[in-house]
Scaffold this active site. Structure first.
Site, PDB file in Angstrom:
ATOM      1  N   THR A   1      -2.651   1.192  -4.653  1.00  0.00           N
ATOM      2  CA  THR A   1      -3.161   2.324  -3.873  1.00  0.00           C
ATOM      3  C   THR A   1      -4.485   2.807  -4.437  1.00  0.00           C
ATOM      4  O   THR A   1      -4.821   2.538  -5.602  1.00  0.00           O
ATOM      5  CB  THR A   1      -2.136   3.482  -3.877  1.00  0.00           C
ATOM      6  OG1 THR A   1      -2.653   4.574  -3.132  1.00  0.00           O
ATOM      7  CG2 THR A   1      -1.821   3.934  -5.286  1.00  0.00           C
ATOM      8  N   GLY A   2      -5.220   3.507  -3.619  1.00  0.00           N
ATOM      9  CA  GLY A   2      -6.478   4.094  -4.055  1.00  0.00           C
ATOM     10  C   GLY A   2      -6.327   5.521  -4.540  1.00  0.00           C
ATOM     11  O   GLY A   2      -7.308   6.160  -4.933  1.00  0.00           O
ATOM     12  N   ASP A   3      -5.093   6.047  -4.532  1.00  0.00           N
ATOM     13  CA  ASP A   3      -4.861   7.448  -4.900  1.00  0.00           C
ATOM     14  C   ASP A   3      -4.967   7.676  -6.401  1.00  0.00           C
ATOM     15  O   ASP A   3      -4.890   6.751  -7.205  1.00  0.00           O
ATOM     16  CB  ASP A   3      -3.474   7.895  -4.431  1.00  0.00           C
ATOM     17  CG  ASP A   3      -3.484   8.331  -2.978  1.00  0.00           C
ATOM     18  OD1 ASP A   3      -4.582   8.400  -2.407  1.00  0.00           O
ATOM     19  OD2 ASP A   3      -2.413   8.584  -2.420  1.00  0.00           O
ATOM     20  N   THR A  44      -0.260   4.855   1.177  1.00  0.00           N
ATOM     21  CA  THR A  44      -0.522   5.740   2.296  1.00  0.00           C
ATOM     22  C   THR A  44      -0.376   5.007   3.623  1.00  0.00           C
ATOM     23  O   THR A  44      -1.026   3.996   3.857  1.00  0.00           O
ATOM     24  CB  THR A  44      -1.946   6.326   2.190  1.00  0.00           C
ATOM     25  OG1 THR A  44      -2.088   6.943   0.921  1.00  0.00           O
ATOM     26  CG2 THR A  44      -2.193   7.348   3.281  1.00  0.00           C
ATOM     27  N   ASP A  67      -1.265  -0.982   5.987  1.00  0.00           N
ATOM     28  CA  ASP A  67      -1.509  -0.506   7.355  1.00  0.00           C
ATOM     29  C   ASP A  67      -2.973  -0.255   7.672  1.00  0.00           C
ATOM     30  O   ASP A  67      -3.306  -0.010   8.826  1.00  0.00           O
ATOM     31  CB  ASP A  67      -0.742   0.805   7.586  1.00  0.00           C
ATOM     32  CG  ASP A  67      -1.382   1.981   6.868  1.00  0.00           C
ATOM     33  OD1 ASP A  67      -1.770   1.806   5.694  1.00  0.00           O
ATOM     34  OD2 ASP A  67      -1.490   3.060   7.461  1.00  0.00           O
ATOM     35  N   ARG A  99      -1.994  14.716  -1.939  1.00  0.00           N
ATOM     36  CA  ARG A  99      -3.304  14.055  -1.953  1.00  0.00           C
ATOM     37  C   ARG A  99      -4.381  15.115  -2.167  1.00  0.00           C
ATOM     38  O   ARG A  99      -4.412  16.118  -1.460  1.00  0.00           O
ATOM     39  CB  ARG A  99      -3.548  13.320  -0.637  1.00  0.00           C
ATOM     40  CG  ARG A  99      -2.616  12.151  -0.424  1.00  0.00           C
ATOM     41  CD  ARG A  99      -2.640  11.692   1.022  1.00  0.00           C
ATOM     42  NE  ARG A  99      -3.941  11.213   1.438  1.00  0.00           N
ATOM     43  CZ  ARG A  99      -4.352   9.943   1.337  1.00  0.00           C
ATOM     44  NH1 ARG A  99      -3.540   9.048   0.817  1.00  0.00           N
ATOM     45  NH2 ARG A  99      -5.542   9.574   1.759  1.00  0.00           N
ATOM     46  N   ARG A 113      -6.099   3.927  -7.940  1.00  0.00           N
ATOM     47  CA  ARG A 113      -7.564   3.919  -7.896  1.00  0.00           C
ATOM     48  C   ARG A 113      -8.092   2.493  -7.700  1.00  0.00           C
ATOM     49  O   ARG A 113      -9.011   2.041  -8.373  1.00  0.00           O
ATOM     50  CB  ARG A 113      -8.140   4.522  -9.184  1.00  0.00           C
ATOM     51  CG  ARG A 113      -7.907   6.000  -9.367  1.00  0.00           C
ATOM     52  CD  ARG A 113      -8.542   6.795  -8.277  1.00  0.00           C
ATOM     53  NE  ARG A 113      -8.598   8.221  -8.532  1.00  0.00           N
ATOM     54  CZ  ARG A 113      -8.520   9.139  -7.588  1.00  0.00           C
ATOM     55  NH1 ARG A 113      -8.341   8.762  -6.331  1.00  0.00           N
ATOM     56  NH2 ARG A 113      -8.616  10.413  -7.869  1.00  0.00           N
ATOM     57  N   ASP A 133       0.862  -1.185   0.000  1.00  0.00           N
ATOM     58  CA  ASP A 133       0.000   0.000   0.000  1.00  0.00           C
ATOM     59  C   ASP A 133       0.899   1.235   0.000  1.00  0.00           C
ATOM     60  O   ASP A 133       2.091   1.140   0.301  1.00  0.00           O
ATOM     61  CB  ASP A 133      -0.884  -0.030   1.250  1.00  0.00           C
ATOM     62  CG  ASP A 133      -1.795   1.167   1.351  1.00  0.00           C
ATOM     63  OD1 ASP A 133      -2.333   1.587   0.322  1.00  0.00           O
ATOM     64  OD2 ASP A 133      -1.956   1.695   2.466  1.00  0.00           O
ATOM     65  N   ASN A 193      -8.507  -1.359   4.766  1.00  0.00           N
ATOM     66  CA  ASN A 193      -8.722  -1.647   3.348  1.00  0.00           C
ATOM     67  C   ASN A 193      -7.622  -2.533   2.762  1.00  0.00           C
ATOM     68  O   ASN A 193      -7.712  -2.971   1.624  1.00  0.00           O
ATOM     69  CB  ASN A 193      -8.803  -0.340   2.552  1.00  0.00           C
ATOM     70  CG  ASN A 193      -7.537   0.487   2.661  1.00  0.00           C
ATOM     71  OD1 ASN A 193      -6.851   0.451   3.681  1.00  0.00           O
ATOM     72  ND2 ASN A 193      -7.204   1.219   1.630  1.00  0.00           N
TER      73      ASN A 193
END
Length: 1177
Positions: A706-708, A409, A821, A626, A794, A407, A824
């Site tokens: 990552t979801g960024d 973040t 961490d 972010r 994403r 991950d 999710n």
């Protein structure tokens, strides 16, 4: 009685239906036919066994293991037929293994029982019969009204009825459930919130209907029907109404709640369910080797049986004069006799399967796991966190990792957010020294200084606006500008779930705006660090969120207090990727404020500076910041009535509530006016770049999931070294269809083939990934495998797990590691072969569900390169050594049958058969598997390329396995034929002419064998401690002492005294001593010659590292040992042998690490048992 028995055995399932109906205070209806639902009690059971089921359940689980079940069959065969060895020889080792494992598991379960009893016996207060009654936690029933006081833990899952506050709200911390330390607000429905006393609650007539229990901590659907004055009022219940067991009440004097889920049906208990069992590659290799040895065993038994009947084809051997058959034996079935003889040989040779291997491996894994927790280099001083081992079954897997999925973040970054920039109405600002600085030079400055927006108060000064390049506009437009900025920061201050500490100061926000006054006096708590950073930033810019009381949110704008009524919260979810609040402004306007990812906000906007903001968001992302977009919408009274009605219907639905709410949210969050965007910075963790580079050098591919936003993710990847500047970055983004995705993948594959010289990095987003995984898995995997680094942005949590699964089942079957961490990341951590949780700021869900937990990403290097390397080498040697010593043990027994007409005569005494694996040869290999360091830990860490030498399970390859097996057979031949040639023709080896018998022959073979296999272990040991010396030479000494004691006394409880005085007579012969020494030297000489040849002509990288100085800060590394200046000639020869074998004695090691070492300035590991003297030799 039968139900009680079923409960004790764990077979009584709880009553299940679609929903549950709970009558508050258990006031069931008095009219009509009613059958109450049955619910379980509030007893928490974390234990696995009860007094009644421990023995059968534990035995069932243990005999599911192939080796245990095999030895049970052998034991039963020995009981049923006449076999050459006593049933004790198989039964005792089996009993020992089963008993040790049962005691270990029973003790662990007993500790769980003690913990359960402590929890279940805790005192609680329950409202019953109009009064407050003290009872035990385990006695709470579904429907009971429970009172909980401040700082107490909720004993069951409760629906909040009332609190000491008029609005029925309370604050809760769920740190023990998900690690989040922020205060969460829970609210009661208005009709019950006013019932603040026991007497009032006793008058409550209400029914709760809700879903059946499920593990999701953040999901709850229900409704409460309250009967007041013969009228029924229905209120929706959601997660904000549910108080979870294990959470703690804060900042609230007391609350009353009704128990809806109890005992093992609470969400906390449901989250304790066991994860799927992970098996290491070593364990799979062990099972393969076990099958091979079973084939060898069966083959030997079949060969022996056939040769026996071939031999007995001659009448003189079938029924010799000294061994006449009985009439029954002559008339018995030949088929049954053949089967009986086959089983007898199977029993005779069964010790080739090492039963004690499993218990030794379990001990090695269990005891070895403590070294990770004891390693001071894995201790993080700032957070006071040390490494944790949640499962010890995968220690060796740490040395086999080929893919790392991480991950971003909180794993690569600190997850400490700082507000940096924002875009308001198409103008970009950044914060410098607590002030917002607009982009562009002022007209009256020639040096290009940035203009300042020092506070919103200064916006009222239109002359100031006229001098600013950003705000150079007419007075009318200036008023509009003030409104836009004011609205933007009010959206930031109102659209969140931030809580505030109860300690407040009245002067907040009253004075002139300064950069630090608000955060110094108000302490915010947030589940998301982004939200906290944004609310603190808005406070610095003059709009201070000062708290909420019930439905009222209070904001101070330049000292002026404004009250907004909170009408609805549209909670964040990963599908929408946004959250919203609907508030009523002091002027009466009803406003919707929305905050979320730009991909979910911008498409819904119909006004505002959309294109400029989109450009600014991309610029922010390129800097690694972010981003979040802010928008709003104003409702008319008619629109709000329609929205309120739809929300009520969706929230009170018991079926398909999520789908209905999603539809309503989509209806509300449209036609938005864009206000701007925010950008916060998340700093990289310490030494992330060095760790990723080391992983790459070790041959490990690193994927970031990552979801960024992809620009943010790529920027962070470049800064942390995941991508580097010389790498060709390939992109698979924004694919709309399968055909488009396939075409793009084909283009990427061609580019990789054409530019095969340079390294490639791949960036793929969640949408494109879904398409790629749907129809084009093979093509996508081919592209990924040819890329040095892959970045997936994403990503939804389940997509992360699916990517890892795709890699796991690829033809190469690589070993994967996932590290994250947050909650999710749990799905990918559980999916990977090895899951590592970072004990970070997003809670403890990842750490709780992981196999290992560490405080920082940089610790991954030592965990893999040192601990993983050592664990793998140790257990690989342990497994192969066990098979080797059992081949040495049983092959002479097979050879002996050729000299006793396959009469199934045993070569060894039954006591020796029983104790060989349990006592005589068990400790040296166990200590080796715990303490061995074939190379210095610091060298392993500073030379990541050494990790490649053990990858792909090389030490347990079929080639290595065959070498150990052939070595075992060759040593066994030397033991047997060496002893045979000594006393085979002339058995009178004593001076008085006394002859030796078959028991003396067998004891001679056994003695040579015990010494040889123990000395072989000594040859394999590189790192000697006093413990190694004690168990190695002590094992040989123990064998001699035991044999003298055992053979020197007539034991009254033994049926035969075959060994009486045998060992003493054997040691009385000088020829026997000579033979023992000669055979041991012969066996080990072959092994030493091979080691010398391999090290001189075909050294591995590890062997080169043992012999070469790899770091200027390590002194005298010529043989990994230091010697004094005044060496003797013998010492120089000794040093040469040390060099050849690669041994190091800890008493001679001197290590001195320089402060410039790239990972750690010193080696404080408990692994390093040697002296840490910094002096040179």
């Amino acid at each position: 009685m039968w139900r009680w028995v079923r409960q004790q055995l764990g077979f009584d399932p709880p009553h299940q239906s679609d929903t549950r109906t709970i009558y508050i205070a258990n006031r069931f209806p008095q009219y009509g036919h009613y059958t109450p639902q049955k619910f379980i009690d509030n007893r928490i059971i974390s234990s696995k066994y009860t007094v009644w089921n421990f023995v059968p359940k534990n035995l069932f689980e243990q005999f599911r293991r192939v080796a245990n079940f095999y030895f049970l069959i052998i034991f039963l065969v020995q009981l049923m037929i006449d076999t050459p060895t006593s049933p004790v020889t198989s039964g005792l080792p089996l009993f020992f293994v089963i008993t040790v494992t049962a005691i270990k598991q029973g003790y662990e379960d007993w500790l769980r029982h003690i913990s359960d009893n402590e929890v279940n016996g805790a005192p609680v207060y329950v409202v019953r019969s109009g009064g407050l009654v003290t009872t035990r936690s385990k006695n709470i029933r579904v429907g009971d009204i429970v009172r909980v006081a401040k700082n107490e833990i909720f004993p069951a899952d409760l629906v909040l009825l009332s609190s000491d506050r008029l609005d029925g709200s309370c604050h809760v911390t769920t740190a023990s459930l998900d690690g989040e330390t922020n205060l969460k607000t829970h609210v009661a429905v208005p009709e019950t919130a006013v019932l603040q006393t026991v007497a009032n609650l006793d008058t409550l007539i209400a029914v709760v209907e809700c879903q059946q229990p499920e593990a999701d901590l953040y999901r709850f659907m229900g409704r409460m029907t309250i009967t007041q004055q013969m009228e029924e009022i229905v209120r929706p219940l959601g997660p904000e109404s549910l108080l979870l067991r294990g959470a703690r009440l804060k900042n609230t004097k007391e609350i009353f709640g009704v128990a809806v889920y109890t005992g093992m049906e609470t969400k906390m208990a449901l989250n304790y369910k066991s994860k799927s069992q992970k098996r290491s590659a070593v364990e799979k290799s062990m099972n393969t080797f076990l099958i091979i040895y079973l084939i060898i065993l069966i083959s030997e038994a079949i060969i022996s049986t056939i040769l026996k009947y071939t031999w007995q084809a001659e009448e003189k051997w079938d029924e010799p004069w000294y061994n006449q058959k009985t009439e029954h034996q002559r008339n018995s079935s030949k088929i049954l006799k053949f089967i009986s003889d086959f089983l007898a040989f199977l029993v005779l040779y069964n010790f080739i399967i090492p039963i004690s291997l499993y218990v030794t491996v379990e001990l090695q894994k269990f005891l070895g796991s403590f070294f990770i927790g004891w390693d001071l280099d894995l201790y993080h001083e700032e957070s006071d966190e040390k490494a944790q081992v949640n499962t010890s079954d995968l220690n060796e897997e740490l040395g086999q990792v080929e893919y790392v999925f991480t991950d971003k973040t909180g794993t690569l970054t600190e997850n400490e957010m700082q507000f940096r920039e924002c875009s308001i109405n198409g103008t970009k600002y950044q914060e410098i020294n607590g002030r917002l600085v607009s982009e562009g030079p002022t007209p009256d400055s020639s040096d290009g200084n940035l203009s300042y927006l020092t506070s919103l108060a200064h916006l009222n000064n239109l002359s100031h606006l006229a001098t600013s390049s950003s705000f150079r506009t007419s007075p009318e437009n200036g008023t509009e500008l003030i409104k836009e900025h004011d609205l933007f920061f009010k959206a930031v201050s109102l659209c969140h779930t931030v809580q505030i500490s109860s300690v407040q100061t009245d002067s907040i926000g009253d004075g002139p705006w300064q950069s630090s006054f608000a955060p110094a006096q108000l302490e915010y708590y947030a589940s998301s660090p982004d939200e906290k950073a944004l609310v603190e930033a808005a406070a610095r810019f003059g709009i201070v969120f000062v708290g909420n009381s019930g439905e009222i949110m209070e904001v101070k704008t330049l000292g002026k207090l404004e009250r907004y009524k909170l009408l609805h919260i549209l909670e964040f979810d990963p599908d929408r990727r946004r959250m919203s609040v609907i508030v009523q402004a002091p002027s009466g306007e009803k406003l919707l404020f929305v905050k979320g990812a730009e991909s979910s906000i911008l498409p819904e906007c119909i006004g505002g500076e959309i294109e400029k903001t989109r450009i600014h968001v991309d610029e922010f992302a390129l800097k690694g910041l972010r981003t979040l977009c802010m928008a709003y919408r104003q409702f008319t009274s008619k629109e709000y009535e329609e929205i309120n009605r739809r929300l009520f219907e969706a929230r009170t639905a018991l079926q398909q509530r999520e789908e209905k709410l999603a539809g309503v949210f989509q209806f509300i969050e449209k036609d938005l006016i864009l206000l701007g965007a925010t950008a916060v910075e998340d700093k990289l963790q310490d030494k992330v770049r060095e760790t990723i580079e080391a992983l790459r050098m070790a041959g490990i591919k690193v994927w970031v999931l990552t979801g960024d936003k992809h620009e943010t993710a790529v920027s962070v990847s470049l800064s942390c070294g995941h991508f580097h500047r010389t790498m060709n970055i390939l992109e698979l983004l924004n694919q709309k269809s399968d055909s488009e995705c396939a075409e793009k993948l084909g283009q990427l594959a061609r580019r990789i083939r054409e530019d095969h010289v340079i390294q490639h990095g791949l960036v793929v987003d969640g949408t494109s990934l879904s398409l790629a995984l749907r129809e084009h898995e093979k093509l996508f995997m081919d592209v990924c495998r040819n890329c040095s680094a892959v970045m997936c942005c994403r990503m939804a949590p389940l997509q992360k797990a699916k990517v890892i699964r795709l890699i796991k089942i690829s033809p190469e079957k690589p070993i994967t590691l996932a590290i994250g961490d947050g909650a999710n990341d749990v799905s990918m951590i559980q999916e990977a072969h090895v899951g590592i949780g970072i004990m970070g700021k997003e809670g403890r869900q990842a750490a709780r569900n992981s196999d290992y937990a560490i405080a920082r990403f940089k610790f991954l290097s030592k965990l893999l390169f040192v601990h993983g390397h050592f664990y793998y080498i140790r257990i690989a040697t342990l497994v192969q050594y066990f098979f080797y010593k059992n081949v040495c043990f049983i092959t002479p027994q097979f050879l002996y049958q050729f000299y006793c007409l396959f009469s199934q005569q045993t070569l060894y005494d039954s006591v020796y058969l029983t104790l060989y694996n349990i006592c005589f040869t068990s400790l040296p290999i166990l200590i080796y598997s715990l303490l061995e360091q074939h190379i210095d830990p610091h060298v392993l860490q500073n030379k990541p390329t050494l990790y490649r030498d053990i990858s792909k399970n090389r030490q347990l390859s079929m080639k290595t396995f065959l070498y150990w097996t052939i070595l075992g057979f060759s040593h066994a031949f030397i033991f047997f034929f060496g002893s045979y040639f000594l006393i085979g023709k002339d058995t009178s080896l004593l001076g008085n002419g006394q002859m030796f018998g078959n028991w003396t022959f067998g004891t001679l073979v056994f003695t040579v064998m015990v010494i040889t296999v123990t000395a072989k272990m000594a040859l394999e040991t590189h790192f000697w401690t006093w413990i190694n010396h004690l168990v190695t030479w002590g094992s040989i000494l123990f064998y001699f002492v035991f044999s003298l004691f055992y053979g020197g006394i007539l034991w009254p409880f033994l049926s035969s005294q075959n060994m009486y005085f045998v060992f003493i007579q054997l040691l009385s012969s000088g020829s026997a001593w000579f033979a023992i020494i000669l055979m041991v030297v012969t066996c080990l000489f072959l092994d030493i010659v091979k080691k010398v040849f391999d090290r001189q002509f075909h050294p591995t990288n590890i062997e080169k590292a043992q012999l070469t100085e790899t770091n200027s800060s390590i002194k005298c590394l010529d043989s990994m040992c230091c010697f004094s200046e005044g060496e003797t000639a013998c010492a120089s020869v000794g040093r040469m042998l040390e060099r050849v074998i690669g041994r190091c004695s800890p008493s001679h090691v001197s290590r001195s690490w320089s402060a410039s070492d790239p990972f750690y300035t010193n080696d404080r590991s408990i692994l390093t048992l040697s002296t840490m003297d910094s002096s040179t030799c």
